[in-house]
Write an enzyme that holds these catalytic residues in place. Structure first.
Site, mmCIF file in Angstrom:
data_model
loop_
_atom_site.group_PDB
_atom_site.id
_atom_site.type_symbol
_atom_site.label_atom_id
_atom_site.label_comp_id
_atom_site.label_asym_id
_atom_site.label_seq_id
_atom_site.Cartn_x
_atom_site.Cartn_y
_atom_site.Cartn_z
ATOM 1 N N SER A 126 0.847 -1.200 0.000
ATOM 2 C CA SER A 126 0.000 0.000 0.000
ATOM 3 C C SER A 126 0.879 1.244 0.000
ATOM 4 O O SER A 126 2.024 1.195 0.459
ATOM 5 C CB SER A 126 -0.876 0.041 1.246
ATOM 6 O OG SER A 126 -1.536 1.292 1.342
ATOM 7 N N TYR A 178 -1.975 -1.739 10.429
ATOM 8 C CA TYR A 178 -2.082 -1.867 8.966
ATOM 9 C C TYR A 178 -0.829 -1.311 8.286
ATOM 10 O O TYR A 178 -0.225 -1.964 7.435
ATOM 11 C CB TYR A 178 -3.335 -1.129 8.481
ATOM 12 C CG TYR A 178 -3.586 -1.241 6.994
ATOM 13 C CD1 TYR A 178 -4.137 -2.398 6.446
ATOM 14 C CD2 TYR A 178 -3.275 -0.186 6.131
ATOM 15 C CE1 TYR A 178 -4.363 -2.506 5.074
ATOM 16 C CE2 TYR A 178 -3.507 -0.289 4.768
ATOM 17 C CZ TYR A 178 -4.050 -1.452 4.240
ATOM 18 O OH TYR A 178 -4.274 -1.550 2.879
HETATM 19 P P1 NAD Z 1 -11.533 -5.643 -0.396
HETATM 20 O O1 NAD Z 1 -11.934 -5.600 1.031
HETATM 21 O O2 NAD Z 1 -12.530 -5.329 -1.456
HETATM 22 O O3 NAD Z 1 -10.896 -7.065 -0.745
HETATM 23 C C1 NAD Z 1 -10.117 -7.811 0.161
HETATM 24 C C2 NAD Z 1 -10.535 -9.276 0.079
HETATM 25 O O4 NAD Z 1 -9.730 -10.040 0.980
HETATM 26 C C3 NAD Z 1 -11.998 -9.485 0.507
HETATM 27 O O5 NAD Z 1 -12.700 -10.199 -0.498
HETATM 28 C C4 NAD Z 1 -11.887 -10.258 1.800
HETATM 29 O O6 NAD Z 1 -12.953 -11.166 2.021
HETATM 30 C C5 NAD Z 1 -10.562 -10.992 1.602
HETATM 31 N N1 NAD Z 1 -9.985 -11.456 2.861
HETATM 32 C C6 NAD Z 1 -9.997 -10.834 4.067
HETATM 33 N N2 NAD Z 1 -9.394 -11.608 4.983
HETATM 34 C C7 NAD Z 1 -8.984 -12.744 4.335
HETATM 35 C C8 NAD Z 1 -8.301 -13.913 4.757
HETATM 36 N N3 NAD Z 1 -7.928 -14.094 6.030
HETATM 37 N N4 NAD Z 1 -8.036 -14.851 3.835
HETATM 38 C C9 NAD Z 1 -8.426 -14.687 2.549
HETATM 39 N N5 NAD Z 1 -9.087 -13.618 2.093
HETATM 40 C C10 NAD Z 1 -9.360 -12.650 2.991
HETATM 41 O O7 NAD Z 1 -10.312 -4.644 -0.508
HETATM 42 P P2 NAD Z 1 -9.277 -4.314 -1.678
HETATM 43 O O8 NAD Z 1 -9.137 -2.859 -1.702
HETATM 44 O O9 NAD Z 1 -9.550 -5.040 -2.933
HETATM 45 O O10 NAD Z 1 -7.949 -4.911 -0.977
HETATM 46 C C11 NAD Z 1 -7.045 -5.764 -1.649
HETATM 47 C C12 NAD Z 1 -5.647 -5.461 -1.161
HETATM 48 O O11 NAD Z 1 -5.311 -4.110 -1.484
HETATM 49 C C13 NAD Z 1 -5.464 -5.573 0.349
HETATM 50 O O12 NAD Z 1 -4.234 -6.209 0.643
HETATM 51 C C14 NAD Z 1 -5.437 -4.131 0.807
HETATM 52 O O13 NAD Z 1 -4.730 -3.970 2.010
HETATM 53 C C15 NAD Z 1 -4.747 -3.472 -0.363
HETATM 54 N N6 NAD Z 1 -4.927 -2.022 -0.476
HETATM 55 C C16 NAD Z 1 -6.175 -1.475 -0.537
HETATM 56 C C17 NAD Z 1 -6.305 -0.080 -0.627
HETATM 57 C C18 NAD Z 1 -7.663 0.577 -0.663
HETATM 58 O O14 NAD Z 1 -7.720 1.813 -0.590
HETATM 59 N N7 NAD Z 1 -8.757 -0.173 -0.774
HETATM 60 C C19 NAD Z 1 -5.162 0.721 -0.697
HETATM 61 C C20 NAD Z 1 -3.923 0.136 -0.659
HETATM 62 C C21 NAD Z 1 -3.822 -1.247 -0.544
#
Ligand code: NAD
Length: 257
Positions: free
Chosen positions: A143, A157
């Protein structure tokens, strides 16, 4: 087709970036194993992929559990014969994550178990499979918060994503001569469920957007395109990098009005 003959495991495939990556990777010829803890949504994504003519299966796997990660890699090899791409994308940002005083040990441990140990387990079982396939790619979702400190604290986080970057660099060096490339994807603030649940009022959303030069949240589909680059032969000399796809947030000191 940029991913012809590739087999990918995508964790967190039920929503956000993982869902978009599943749709895009399969449309580019990859066969995919999507995993998540949300079985209903994960199965729905696979149906969507199949309806579009792609090839994918869903399997429930909690990335914080070693046996689940071992099973998801086995699923790829048994279903599609090999593994060539591992997208360690699942992650959580927990509501009670705050500063050092307010964050509880439970929140810290759960965040680390999913965001850091989950990437480690993916690699622990995925790397032997990539070696059996003669090489491949690993993409770890970190991130932008691993690059900047924020006054709105999410200490667990932020620390977890810093660990993902450090792990990515070392893995890239260790496996560089085994035809395995390891890169981190560093999204900026995204218009996905994770962040929108956290920034749950218009005021909070606008407060965050003040820092983004482009003045908007990123889309999960834009992250999938960046992951596609890292998974494909368009990036054959790219390893150990921290690919920032963040609307300019980490470059900004002052953003335009
Ligand atoms: P999201 O919440 O839509 O997707 C995350 C997915 O991970 C969900 O489907 C959830 O059910 C799954 N998950 C949670 N715990 C889990 C576990 N223990 N085992 C397997 N699956 C699990 O969010 P996203 O934005 O698509 O996030 C994806 C990645 O991007 C994450 O690593 C997040 O930290 C990172 N990220 C997101 C942002 C943002 O602004 N949304 C920014 C930077 C990084």
């Amino acid at each position: 087709m940029r991913l012809e003959n590739q087999v990918a495991v995508i964790t967190g495939g039920a929503g956000g970036i993982g869902r978009e990556a599943g749709l895009l990777f399969t449309s580019e010829g990859a066969r995919c194993v999507l995993t998540d803890v949300d079985e209903e949504k994960g199965a729905a994504v696979v149906e969507e992929i199949k309806a579009a003519g792609g090839d994918a299966v869903f399997m429930r796997a909690d990335v914080s559990k070693a046996e689940d990660c071992e099973a998801m890699i086995r699923c790829a090899e048994e279903t599609y014969g090999k593994l060539t791409c591992l997208f360690n994308n699942a992650g959580v940002m927990l509501g009670d994550d705050g500063d050092a005083e307010s964050t509880t040990e439970d929140i810290w441990d759960l965040t680390m178990a999913i965001n850091v140990k989950g990437v480690f387990f993916g690699c622990k079982y995925g790397i032997p499979a990539l070696k059996r396939a003669g090489g491949g790619t690993i993409i770890n979702t970190a991130s932008f918060v691993a690059h900047l400190g924020a006054a709105t604290p999410q200490l667990a986080y932020t620390s977890s994503k810093g660990a993902v970057l450090a792990m990515t660099r070392e893995l890239a060096v260790i496996h560089a001569r085994e035809n395995i490339r390891v890169n981190a994807l560093c999204p900026g603030p995204l218009h996905t469920k994770m962040l929108m649940d956290f920034l749950d009022t218009e005021e909070k959303k606008q407060r965050r957007l003040v820092h983004v030069p482009m003045g908007r949240f990123g889309e999960a589909a834009e992250m999938a395109k960046a992951a596609l680059f890292l998974a494909s032969d368009d990036s054959t000399y790219v390893t150990g990098t921290e690919f920032l796809v963040d609307g300019g947030i980490t470059s900004a000191y002052v953003t335009p009005e």
